[in-house]
Structures are given as structure tokens and as C-alpha cells.
Design a protein around this motif. Structure first.
Motif, short mmCIF file in Angstrom:
data_model
loop_
_atom_site.label_atom_id
_atom_site.label_comp_id
_atom_site.label_asym_id
_atom_site.label_seq_id
_atom_site.Cartn_x
_atom_site.Cartn_y
_atom_site.Cartn_z
N ARG A 1 8.02 8.00 9.30
CA ARG A 1 8.36 7.91 10.73
C ARG A 1 9.35 6.78 10.99
O ARG A 1 10.30 6.93 11.75
CB ARG A 1 7.08 7.69 11.56
N ALA A 2 9.12 5.64 10.31
CA ALA A 2 10.02 4.51 10.52
C ALA A 2 11.41 4.81 9.97
O ALA A 2 12.43 4.43 10.56
CB ALA A 2 9.44 3.27 9.85
N ALA A 3 11.46 5.52 8.82
CA ALA A 3 12.76 5.85 8.22
C ALA A 3 13.53 6.82 9.08
O ALA A 3 14.76 6.72 9.22
CB ALA A 3 12.54 6.41 6.81
N VAL A 4 12.83 7.79 9.66
CA VAL A 4 13.49 8.75 10.56
C VAL A 4 14.07 8.00 11.76
O VAL A 4 15.21 8.26 12.18
CB VAL A 4 12.49 9.84 11.01
N ALA A 5 13.28 7.09 12.32
CA ALA A 5 13.75 6.32 13.47
C ALA A 5 14.97 5.49 13.11
O ALA A 5 15.88 5.29 13.93
CB ALA A 5 12.64 5.41 14.00
N ALA A 6 15.02 5.00 11.85
CA ALA A 6 16.15 4.19 11.41
C ALA A 6 17.28 5.04 10.84
O ALA A 6 18.27 4.50 10.35
CB ALA A 6 15.68 3.19 10.35
N LYS A 7 17.12 6.38 10.90
CA LYS A 7 18.11 7.32 10.37
C LYS A 7 18.37 7.07 8.88
O LYS A 7 19.51 7.02 8.42
CB LYS A 7 19.41 7.22 11.17
N ASP A 8 17.28 6.87 8.13
CA ASP A 8 17.37 6.60 6.69
C ASP A 8 16.23 7.32 5.96
O ASP A 8 15.40 6.71 5.31
CB ASP A 8 17.30 5.09 6.45
N GLU A 9 16.20 8.64 6.13
CA GLU A 9 15.14 9.41 5.47
C GLU A 9 15.22 9.31 3.95
O GLU A 9 14.22 9.49 3.25
CB GLU A 9 15.21 10.88 5.89
N ARG B 1 0.86 -1.20 0.00
CA ARG B 1 0.00 0.00 0.00
C ARG B 1 0.89 1.24 0.00
O ARG B 1 1.81 1.35 0.82
CB ARG B 1 -0.91 0.00 1.23
N LEU B 2 0.58 2.15 -0.90
CA LEU B 2 1.35 3.41 -1.00
C LEU B 2 0.43 4.61 -0.81
O LEU B 2 0.66 5.70 -1.38
CB LEU B 2 2.04 3.49 -2.37
N ASP B 3 -0.61 4.45 -0.01
CA ASP B 3 -1.51 5.58 0.26
C ASP B 3 -0.84 6.53 1.24
O ASP B 3 0.26 6.27 1.77
CB ASP B 3 -2.85 5.08 0.79
N ASP B 4 -1.49 7.64 1.49
CA ASP B 4 -0.88 8.68 2.32
C ASP B 4 -0.55 8.18 3.72
O ASP B 4 0.52 8.49 4.28
CB ASP B 4 -1.82 9.90 2.41
N ALA B 5 -1.44 7.40 4.33
CA ALA B 5 -1.21 6.90 5.68
C ALA B 5 0.02 6.00 5.71
O ALA B 5 0.86 6.08 6.63
CB ALA B 5 -2.43 6.13 6.19
N SER B 6 0.15 5.14 4.69
CA SER B 6 1.30 4.24 4.65
C SER B 6 2.60 5.01 4.44
O SER B 6 3.63 4.69 5.05
CB SER B 6 1.12 3.21 3.53
N LEU B 7 2.56 6.04 3.58
CA LEU B 7 3.77 6.83 3.34
C LEU B 7 4.19 7.58 4.61
O LEU B 7 5.39 7.74 4.88
CB LEU B 7 3.54 7.79 2.17
N ARG B 8 3.18 8.09 5.37
CA ARG B 8 3.54 8.79 6.61
C ARG B 8 4.16 7.80 7.60
O ARG B 8 5.13 8.13 8.30
CB ARG B 8 2.30 9.44 7.22
N SER B 9 3.61 6.60 7.66
CA SER B 9 4.18 5.58 8.56
C SER B 9 5.60 5.24 8.16
O SER B 9 6.48 5.07 9.00
CB SER B 9 3.32 4.30 8.52
N LEU B 10 5.84 5.15 6.84
CA LEU B 10 7.19 4.85 6.37
C LEU B 10 8.14 5.98 6.73
O LEU B 10 9.28 5.73 7.12
CB LEU B 10 7.17 4.63 4.85
#
Length: 720
Positions: free
Chosen positions: A528-536, A517-526
Motif C-alpha cells: 500500500r505504501a509503495a503504491v502511494a509512493a508510485k513505486d510498486e 518483519r516480513l510477514d504477510d501483514a507487513s508485506l501488505r502494508s508495504l
């Protein structure tokens, strides 16, 4: 007075002297050690002066090591160097003086007797006896003129025998009888330390009779790793000695035992001393067999035990370094290509560890090798998954072809448990006709009821029962069911190949199917996860391709990953396994209609069959015009295990095709996680299903119930 009468007399001392001093369950704390003391005292009494003279001589000449010279002059494996005998103490009237003299008398015994008294904790009883004014009467009772615990006859003035002497065997029998009666009177402890004689006699038959014709004159070592009160060792010794004599052979036996309980260790050692087997008594050791093996370098001809079952050995495990650091060569061995094959069982039940201990002590360089009989409860047959310590022990035993037979005993034959129990019979010198085979014997019906229950023991195996089971064992014949209608067969047996008990435990996987899923909610979740993993930068890549791909859901997440991989390459980046894992976790949603997630792809190996490879999770596909082999990511939620018997025709693959693929066509076996296990099921081999009832009889029962219900309804209506 006969041995039985003497036992009754000593038994009666407790009621006469100790009734108001101790609760009934504590009588044994005084009577058993006092019986030992009186017997030793009676043996030593005629040699008292000689022992004291030798002691004085040794002291005068500065001899420090006096143990052997004093034993030599006493003519026994023990001595007493106090100025007293028990008879000297009877004239004492003042309790405190009697206490002092009696303590000095006890202190005069040799070190081996001191060990027994210490383990009995008998000195702890002296103050209680003195305060109750019971010590003097207790000694007087044991010196009663009608009872002779001495090996020497009591004669009258004319030299005629008034009271015969008591030989060592009779004294040992009396002591065993007292132990048995105290155990029966204190049922909650009996089974821990006391195996019924009928069971021991059967065990002796099972290990001695198959080699009766092969026993030669010589010396044999008998070992019990959980010897309790020593009954198993002494009964086995008697049986082996008689068997050898019946075949014209002259043998000597040496008994070795270890016991962790202090009191029962003392009883075992004392019993051998009372029978005149002082050297054997020295070979009974106190301590835990598992964590403190008393005989690490010895090998034994015959081994029997009834180890504790259902009992934690956590303390032992901790002493040995814990499960991960345990390196004892008895329990961590080489087998099946594994240099550290673990036989370490659950800490909640260590019974099979005692078996492993015995197997490590088998003789491997003698014609007879070693024979073992050990009692277990049912859990040893099947508890423990493939790869566990319990299963590994069964595997080690059976793959080495050491297991001859397992005998199911009658229920209710032990004092403190009514659960099912079994005797395992093992040998590292199987007869030719037994090689590759295991005999299962169901002797649960082979017993006779007791007139009075002894704790939970409600039956026993009489001589005929023991003979019948022994004959079935020796015949090694298949006797699964009665041969004729109406025939009752008390003993059933089956002889099965070793492979009957083995199985493969296979892990069955199914592919992880995710829709992206690439909807807005999924992209926002990604994000947040990328920031936490230091991989924006990963979130930036997905944001860049999302408008082109659309919100989804996309049923082929592999195509989505390929698009993101291409975008990463354009920016001189790579989509690492760590990055892919993050994308799958955040963007993926389980969907049974989605394509499987591809974990790996490679070139097909020449000569491989696609259908067979698919059973192991390797699938050939056409990608970009070429044939590749893909391996799917397994879904942990769909993971399952199957047990495939060694005797399954066609092996694992045939089983999977028949039992799994019809229900899950995308399943495969993770061959790297296949493990070997062994279990033994008496129920499966001896189960007798009850015949189904006749339909007409069932119909009649239903009609009768309907009539009864109608009558009740009429009664209710009439009453209203």
C-alpha cells in the motif's frame, strides 16, 4: 512657602476643585499640566509685552520662521504669543468666554510646549472643567497670592520680599514630588514609569564612582532608552556634576531620552523645561526605542535605564519586519564567526533588547568608553536556551568582556512589583583588575523597611545602604559567607571568571534499533505504501526475497536491506535513500535487542582513535574482512540534551564519559548540533542550605506526635 508646602498646596487643589469632577486616579490629568502651564506663565509674564511686540514686528516684515527670534526676546526656550496671561483670565465670568480665551491662551505657546500639552491630552479636559464650572476656580487656585510659582520674588509696597521666588531647581523638585505622589496614589501604573530615587542613586554610583578619578573637564552625554518621567536622567546628571566638581573638573552634560508612553514623555520634557533646561527638553523624544530609534547615529558616555520587563514587544517586532526579516544592526550582528548573530529575544519580553540597543551606542574611541547600568528582573539572567536571543545577548556581552557586575536588589523595592530585580553594570573599558571577571553582588538584605508601604514598595535603600553596596562593588572582593560565627553580613559578593557562565549545549543521540518483519501483514502494508509512493517495483523486490529471508523478526535490519539491495542490482535498479527510508518506516519495529540501523559507512581516517571517534557516533567495524567506519541512524525518541559547563575539567568528552556512557553505552554526541549558551545563576552561587536537623530532635518530635495521637484515640474511644 517652602517647596514641600507648595507641593502640598498644589496637591490640595485637586481635592478642592476636582473632587466631584474627576475620579481620584484622573486628578493628575489636570494638575500636572496646569502646574507646567502656571510655571511657564509666571516666567513669561514680565516679558509679555516684549514678546507681543516682537511678534508684531516679525509679522509686519513677513518673517516666517519666528521660533528662534521669539525665544530670544523671551529669554527662554519657550514663549507665548497669545494676548493673555493666566492672570488676565481670572476676571472672566462667562464660562464660554473663559473657555475660548483659555483655549487661545494655550494655542499661543511655542511648539515645544504645544507638544507637551498634546501628549498630556490636556485640551480634552477643558470641556469637562467648563461644564463643571471648575476652570475659573482652578486658575484662581494656581494664582493664589500665598503661592509663588514664579522665579521672581513678590514684594510689598516698601520693596520688602513678601513671597520669595522659586528657582528652577526648586520648581523641578516640586514637580518631581507631585509626580511621585500621583504615582504612589495610582500604584498600578507607578512602576512602569517611575524608578525609586534610591535605586537610581545606587545605579549612578555604580557607573560613576569607578571612573571618578578619570573624569576630565569636558562634555558628557547621558542616555536613557526608557526614560519614563526623566528622573533617572536628572539624578544621574546631578551625581556626575557633583562628582566632577569634587574632583576640580568643569563639565557640561547633555541628556538624551526616549519614552513610548505619551503622558510620561510629556512629564519628562516638562520637568526639564521647568528646571530651565530647554535645550535638554528638546533631546527627549517620543516613540518606541526598539522600532523607532530616535538617536541612531549617536554614541553616549553613560547610559541608565529601567526598561519594561515581562512586557510584549510583538508590535515593535512586526514593524521591524518580523523575527526572520529583522535586519536592524543593533540586533543582528557579527559574532563568534556568525555573520548574522541574532540578538532578537522572544516577543513576549523585550527587556534585553534595550540592553542590546545601548551596547550598540557605546563609545569606542574615548579613554572612558561607555558605562551602562540597567535594571532587569531575574529572567534576563537565565531565560532562553543556547542559541536563543536572550542567551546570545549574554554571550555577546560576556565574550566581549563588557559585564562588570550584577547587583541583586532587595525585594519589594519597586512600586508595582515584589519580584527579584537586578542591576547590570557594563563597560567597554574595564579596569585591568576586572578583565575576564564578573562580580556578583547579593544586596537583597541591604535595605530598611518603610513606615508605610507605597504600593508594593515596602523597603528602601538609605544612604548607608547605598554606600555599603557601592563600597563592596569598588573593592571587588569575594565575600560569600560571614567571616565569623554569629556575624551577619548584609552584602555578599563573589568574583568569578567569565567562563563560569558559559556552557555547551550538546545533543546526545542513541542509535535507532529496528527489527525487520516480513510477514504477510507487513508485506501488505508495504504494498500500500509503495503504491502511494508510485513505486510498486519496490514492493515486488521485497516480495521476491521475503520467502528466502522468512517472516522474522530479523534483528539485523541492515542484513535485510543488503539482501534487497542485491536483488535490486540484479534488476539494474538501486536502493535509493528514499526507498530505504520507506522500508525502515514500514517493515521496521523498535526493538532494544536489534542491531543499530546503519546510516552511512566510510573508510577510517588515518590516525583516528576508535574510542574517541565513538563519542561522536563513528564506530569502526569489520565488514566483509575490512575495517569500515559506520554511523548509525539516531533514534529521535531517545534523543536528549546536556549542558556541559565551560569549566568542566576535560570538556565535553569527560562529561559524556562520566555522566552519560555509564547509563547508555551506545550514546554519542552530534558535534554538528553543539551550541554555546550563557546563563547567570545567583541561586547557585549564593544558596545557603539549611543545616539538617539533629536526629535526636527528630526522634523526640516523632515520639511527641505518637503520644498526641494516642491521647486523641483514647478520647474518641471514651466518648463512644
Amino acid at each position: 512657602m517652602s517647596g514641600l508646602n507648595i507641593s502640598n498646596f498644589i496637591w490640595g487643589i485637586a481635592d478642592d476643585v476636582l473632587r466631584d469632577v474627576y475620579v481620584r486616579g484622573k486628578y493628575r490629568d489636570v494638575i500636572l499640566p496646569m502646574t507646567v502651564i502656571r510655571r511657564l506663565d509666571a516666567i513669561l509674564e514680565p516679558k509679555k509685552e516684549a514678546v507681543l511686540a516682537r511678534k508684531a514686528f516679525l509679522d509686519e516684515n513677513g518673517v516666517r520662521d519666528q521660533d528662534q527670534p521669539l525665544k530670544q526676546v523671551a529669554g527662554e526656550a519657550f514663549y507665548n504669543i497669545s494676548p493673555f496671561t493666566l492672570r488676565d483670565l481670572t476676571a472672566k465670568t462667562r464660562q464660554q468666554q473663559l473657555k475660548a480665551d483659555f483655549t487661545a491662551y494655550l494655542d499661543g505657546f511655542s511648539p515645544n510646549v504645544q507638544d507637551i500639552l498634546t501628549k498630556f491630552k490636556f485640551r480634552n479636559q477643558i470641556d469637562t472643567l467648563v461644564e463643571a464650572d471648575a476652570l475659573g476656580p482652578l486658575i484662581d487656585k494656581f494664582l493664589h497670592p500665598s503661592v509663588n510659582l514664579s522665579p521672581y520674588p513678590v514684594k510689598d509696597e516698601d520693596g520688602r520680599v513678601r513671597v520669595p521666588g522659586l528657582d528652577n531647581h526648586s520648581m523641578g523638585t516640586i514637580f518631581e514630588e507631585l509626580i511621585r505622589r500621583f504615582n504612589e496614589d495610582n500604584n498600578e501604573e507607578a512602576g512602569e514609569h517611575f524608578t525609586p530615587r534610591d535605586v537610581i542613586e545606587l545605579m549612578a554610583n555604580l557607573i560613576f564612582l569607578p571612573v571618578a578619578e578619570r573624569i576630565e573637564s569636558g562634555t558628557y552625554l547621558i542616555y536613557d532608552a526608557a526614560c519614563g518621567t526623566g528622573g533617572m536622567l536628572t539624578v544621574a546628571e546631578e551625581a556626575l556634576t557633583k562628582l566632577a566638581a569634587d574632583h576640580g573638573k568643569e563639565i557640561s552634560t547633555h541628556l538624551f531620552g526616549q519614552e513610548v508612553n505619551a503622558e510620561t514623555y510629556a512629564i519628562s520634557k516638562a520637568d526639564l523645561l521647568l528646571k530651565g533646561e530647554g535645550a535638554e527638553a528638546e533631546r527627549i523624544q517620543h516613540g518606541s526605542t526598539l522600532s523607532s530609534d530616535a538617536f541612531p547615529s549617536l554614541e553616549f558616555d553613560f547610559m541608565l535605564s529601567n526598561p519594561p520587563y515581562g512586557k510584549s514587544w510583538k508590535t515593535d517586532l512586526e514593524r521591524m519586519g518580523g523575527k526572520k526579516d529583522l535586519k536592524d544592526p543593533r540586533f543582528v550582528i557579527q559574532h563568534g564567526g556568525d555573520a548574522e548573530f541574532s540578538l532578537v529575544t522572544r516577543s513576549s519580553d523585550g527587556q534585553l533588547m534595550f540592553l542590546a540597543n545601548k551596547l550598540a551606542k557605546m563609545k569606542r574611541s574615548t579613554p572612558l568608553g561607555s558605562r551602562i547600568a540597567e535594571v532587569h528582573n531575574g529572567s534576563s539572567l537565565f531565560t532562553g536556551d543556547a542559541g536563543s536571543g536572550e542567551s546570545n545577548i549574554r554571550r555577546w556581552v560576556i565574550e566581549n568582556d563588557w559585564l562588570e557586575a550584577i547587583v541583586a536588589l532587595p525585594e519589594g523595592i519597586f512600586y508595582n512589583t515584589g519580584i527579584a530585580t537586578y542591576v547590570w553594570v557594563l563597560s567597554n573599558r574595564k579596569a585591568d583588575e576586572r578583565r575576564g571577571l564578573v562580580q556578583l553582588i547579593d544586596a537583597t538584605a541591604c535595605s530598611r523597611p518603610l513606615r508605610r508601604n507605597l504600593g508594593k514598595k515596602n523597603c528602601e535603600m538609605g544612604p548607608d545602604d547605598i554606600r555599603e553596596v557601592s563600597d563592596v562593588f569598588l573593592s571587588q572582593a569575594n565575600l560569600p559567607e560571614p567571616a565569623a560565627a554569629g556575624e551577619v553580613r548584609r552584602v555578599r559578593t563573589k568574583v568569578l571568571p567569565n567562563a563560569s557562565f558559559g556552557y555547551w549545549k550538546v545533543v546526545v543521540e542513541r542509535p535507532l534499533r529496528l527489527a525487520a518483519r516480513l510477514d504477510d501483514a507487513s508485506l501488505r502494508s508495504l504494498r500500500r505504501a509503495a503504491v502511494a509512493a508510485k513505486d510498486e517495483a519496490l514492493a515486488d523486490l521485497v516480495d521476491a526475497v521475503a520467502p528466502t529471508l522468512g517472516a522474522g523478526p530479523h534483528l539485523d535490519i541492515n542484513a535485510v536491506l543488503a539482501t534487497i539491495r542485491t536483488a535490486a542490482a540484479a534488476k539494474d535498479e538501486s536502493l535509493t535513500a528514499k526507498r530505504e527510508k520507506l522500508l525502515l518506516a514500514v517493515l521496521g519495529r523498535r526493538d532494544p535487542k536489534a542491531a543499530p540501523v546503519i546510516r552511512k559507512q566510510s573508510k577510517p581516517k588515518p590516525g583516528t582513535e576508535p574510542e574517541q571517534e565513538a563519542l561522536h557516533g563513528r564506530y569502526q567495524q569489520k565488514l566483509g574482512g575490512r575495517t569500515v567506519v559506520v554511523e548509525y541512524e539516531p533514534d529521535p525518541e531517545l534523543r536528549d540534551t546536556e549542558q556541559v559547563p565551560f569549566l568542566e575539567e576535560g570538556g565535553i568528552e569527560a562529561f559524556i564519559r562520566r555522566e552519560v556512557l555509564p547509563h547508555a553505552e551506545d550514546a554519542w554526541v552530534d558535534e554538528d548540533r553543539t551550541e554555546i549558551g550563557y546563563e547567570i545563576s545567583f541561586t547557585r552561587h549564593f544558596h545557603q542550605p539549611k543545616p539538617l536537623r539533629d536526629l535526636a530532635a527528630i526522634e523526640q518530635d516523632i515520639l511527641a506526635l505518637e503520644r498526641e495521637a494516642a491521647d486523641l484515640l483514647r478520647q474518641v474511644v471514651s466518648a463512644a
